[in-house]
Design a protein around this motif. Sequence first.
Motif, mmCIF file in Angstrom:
data_model
loop_
_atom_site.group_PDB
_atom_site.id
_atom_site.type_symbol
_atom_site.label_atom_id
_atom_site.label_comp_id
_atom_site.label_asym_id
_atom_site.label_seq_id
_atom_site.Cartn_x
_atom_site.Cartn_y
_atom_site.Cartn_z
ATOM 1 N N ASN A 191 2.194 54.700 -9.044
ATOM 2 C CA ASN A 191 1.944 55.819 -8.134
ATOM 3 C C ASN A 191 1.533 55.311 -6.756
ATOM 4 O O ASN A 191 1.955 55.852 -5.725
ATOM 5 C CB ASN A 191 0.851 56.726 -8.697
ATOM 6 C CG ASN A 191 1.312 57.495 -9.926
ATOM 7 O OD1 ASN A 191 2.508 57.534 -10.237
ATOM 8 N ND2 ASN A 191 0.383 58.101 -10.633
ATOM 9 N N ILE A 197 5.570 64.615 -4.496
ATOM 10 C CA ILE A 197 5.176 63.354 -5.123
ATOM 11 C C ILE A 197 4.036 63.584 -6.115
ATOM 12 O O ILE A 197 4.028 63.004 -7.213
ATOM 13 C CB ILE A 197 4.773 62.339 -4.044
ATOM 14 C CG1 ILE A 197 6.006 61.903 -3.251
ATOM 15 C CG2 ILE A 197 4.096 61.120 -4.671
ATOM 16 C CD1 ILE A 197 5.709 60.996 -2.096
ATOM 17 N N GLU A 234 4.486 54.071 -4.861
ATOM 18 C CA GLU A 234 5.304 55.188 -4.383
ATOM 19 C C GLU A 234 4.672 55.836 -3.152
ATOM 20 O O GLU A 234 5.372 56.197 -2.199
ATOM 21 C CB GLU A 234 5.485 56.227 -5.489
ATOM 22 C CG GLU A 234 6.481 57.317 -5.122
ATOM 23 C CD GLU A 234 6.790 58.233 -6.292
ATOM 24 O OE1 GLU A 234 7.743 59.019 -6.171
ATOM 25 O OE2 GLU A 234 6.081 58.178 -7.307
ATOM 26 N N GLN A 293 5.359 53.619 -0.198
ATOM 27 C CA GLN A 293 6.728 53.791 0.275
ATOM 28 C C GLN A 293 6.872 55.087 1.066
ATOM 29 O O GLN A 293 7.577 55.143 2.079
ATOM 30 C CB GLN A 293 7.694 53.778 -0.909
ATOM 31 C CG GLN A 293 7.822 52.415 -1.582
ATOM 32 C CD GLN A 293 8.594 52.476 -2.883
ATOM 33 O OE1 GLN A 293 9.022 53.551 -3.317
ATOM 34 N NE2 GLN A 293 8.766 51.337 -3.532
#
Length: 523
Positions: A112, A173, A115, A118
């Motif tokens: 997580n 997300i 991510e 990113q």
Amino acid sequence: MNWLISMDTFQRYVAAQLNEHAQQRFHDLFYKKALTLGLEWFESPRYFHLLQRCSKAMESGSVSNQLAQIQRFVTLTISCTSILWLFAVQSKLLSALLLCCGVGIVMLRISNSQELKQMDDRTDTFRRKAVYIKDLLVGRNAAAEIRIFALGQHFIDSWRERSVKLIMLISSISRRHVVRSIPLSLASAVVHGFIMIYLIREAAQNQITTGTMVAMLFAAHQYLEKIQMISWRVQGISRFFSELIHIPLFLQLEGEEVITAIKEAPERLERIQFRQVCFAYPGQQRHVITNLNLDICPGDRIAIVGENGAGKSTLTKLLLGLYKPTVGKITMNGIDVQELQPQEWRSRFGAVFQAFTRYSFSVKDNIGFGKIDRLGDRNAIIDAAHKSSAHHFIETLPDGYETLLGKEFNGGRDLSGGQWQQIAMARAIFRNAEIVVLDEPAAALDASSELEVYRQWLDRAHDKIVIMISHRLGAARLANKVIYLQEGKAVQIGTHDELIALGGPYADLYHLQAVWYQKQEGS
């Protein structure tokens, strides 16, 4: 109890001190690095990307907070290891199940975190644009135009649109993280249930006591809770270090200037030469300056002219050592200036730019910044103000030369554009450099006033080299060498009379401007 309170207070004090020292060290490195970068980096999106990420990494309290998180992580890891050892004594199977469950939860948090990093990388420009719009709305520079052109609501809508998209992306997300965690949560529940059944069966068969069963059930529950806390801390620490890595990237930016000269600068300037000089901004292929050859000698009065975008200011920054040639070299008495200490080279120049800086310091400081090691020389500062015609209005200010300028701080006094310009000129005069660069300092004035500014400088310059940059060609008549730039190339070099007689782009533009001024005077 009082002892614990005292220890907690002491720990907060130590953490605050540590954070302040880390911040101070970081900013010291940060500012020094920024000063060593070539000016072209300040026109590169990569610079602003790293700038924002470094600032985020070193936000107030970040260091002490992360150290506290690491300390808590270590404590929780030791507790979980102890619980695993306890279960291993009773059953290696139970210990292995708990370990797998814990590793799965931590790995999910790490995934997580990656991510989220990113996402930050992808949305960095997006976020910076939102901050830029915010600064437009609340800052001073754009306030007048925003009101005149009624841009306020447009910018608010633009900011809101970016904010909503960012919120939607973060929500997406977050939902993905929740969905991804469901199987692991179910697996954790199954493991916990299996351990409960196993321990109850062992107690029913008198393999363990009821007390041991209760203690181990409690330990299993504590283990899963602590693993969750560890996973959150791992995610936070991982994100912190993913931001922290931008600091060495910033400190390792290419184009750093040497701080130790390879060669000693000659005391006497005999000639500056540009030889096949080309320049392109970082990350761009197109040259802004192309194959430039130029000689500058003591006593020269040079006018660098051309239409807007021809490369005039870029040429100036190359000469001042603010940009480095992409190809070719600039030499002083045959020595490449890149082999000289940058400040030693720049100390030979005084400059007035079109976008000169308005420092929110005293009048005395604004002028004295022209030569920082003579900041206390009040008589020389007053003399420079006299020569720039600034002295007469400085005396009318509330505290004279000690008056604080600008509106950023209490008691500051703002000046008109022309008065600020006279202060900037006094700063360059105070420097008393052997080469004076005038990069369109009077562009906001009419043509005759601009011509008078250049004439005054030439009258004061005596044996100095004076380089005048302008898109208006009237000042070129005062020069003994005119360089006409077109798309980064010196297409014509000579005196004003020579270039007029020769014809071509310089003569065409001069006649065009002359006709325009005649029409203005006749209207």
